[in-house]
Design a protein around this motif. Structure first.
Motif, mmCIF file in Angstrom:
data_model
loop_
_atom_site.group_PDB
_atom_site.id
_atom_site.type_symbol
_atom_site.label_atom_id
_atom_site.label_comp_id
_atom_site.label_asym_id
_atom_site.label_seq_id
_atom_site.Cartn_x
_atom_site.Cartn_y
_atom_site.Cartn_z
ATOM 1 N N ARG A 101 0.637 -1.338 0.178
ATOM 2 C CA ARG A 101 -0.307 -0.184 -0.231
ATOM 3 C C ARG A 101 0.806 1.378 -0.239
ATOM 4 O O ARG A 101 0.789 2.170 -0.789
ATOM 5 C CB ARG A 101 -1.065 0.127 1.250
ATOM 6 N N LEU A 104 2.449 2.031 -3.281
ATOM 7 C CA LEU A 104 1.092 1.932 -3.834
ATOM 8 C C LEU A 104 1.224 3.573 -3.975
ATOM 9 O O LEU A 104 1.067 4.443 -4.871
ATOM 10 C CB LEU A 104 0.075 1.574 -4.152
ATOM 11 N N SER A 108 1.651 6.866 -6.417
ATOM 12 C CA SER A 108 0.331 7.868 -7.279
ATOM 13 C C SER A 108 1.031 9.557 -6.688
ATOM 14 O O SER A 108 1.173 10.497 -7.488
ATOM 15 C CB SER A 108 -0.865 7.699 -6.464
#
Length: 124
Positions: A101, A104, A108
């Motif tokens: 997570r 990620l 982003s």
């Protein structure tokens, strides 16, 4: 009008069709100049190969007992290995999820900075 045909005559006709397909496909590929003609020869050879498989199926079925083998192949399943017990490695499994997570979210955020007019352009 029905004409009776023996099993042997049928098999000979099948084999003749396979041979004709192989010969025709080979000739077409051999004399073709364009790729489209060569592809058509490949279709002939593929059809002949399928015909050969249909021709040989009864022999293969009796030789390898495919009635027993095919259901076994159809029932193959992938069984994942059980993870470590909760007491041993429960936190590491959660750590991997959190790590995925966080990476990620890092990706982003980096993409947001690279966008024109994004947060990174305002900060700089």
């Amino acid at each position: 009008m029905d004409v009776p045909i023996s099993s042997r005559d049928f098999r000979c006709l099948q084999l003749a069709c396979v041979a004709l397909g192989l010969v025709a496909g080979s000739i077409i590929i051999g004399v073709s100049v364009s790729k489209a003609a060569a592809a058509m020869g490949g279709v002939f050879i593929g059809a002949a190969g399928l015909g050969l498989l249909i021709f040989a199926y009864p022999f293969l079925k009796s030789r390898f007992n495919l009635d027993h083998l095919l259901p076994t192949i159809g029932n193959l399943r992938i069984h994942p290995h059980p993870g470590p017990a909760q007491g041993q490695g429960g936190s590491s499994a959660n750590g991997n999820k959190e790590g995925a997570r966080s990476s990620l979210s890092t990706v982003s955020r980096t993409l947001e900075k690279l966008k024109p007019g994004g947060r990174g352009a305002e900060e700089g």
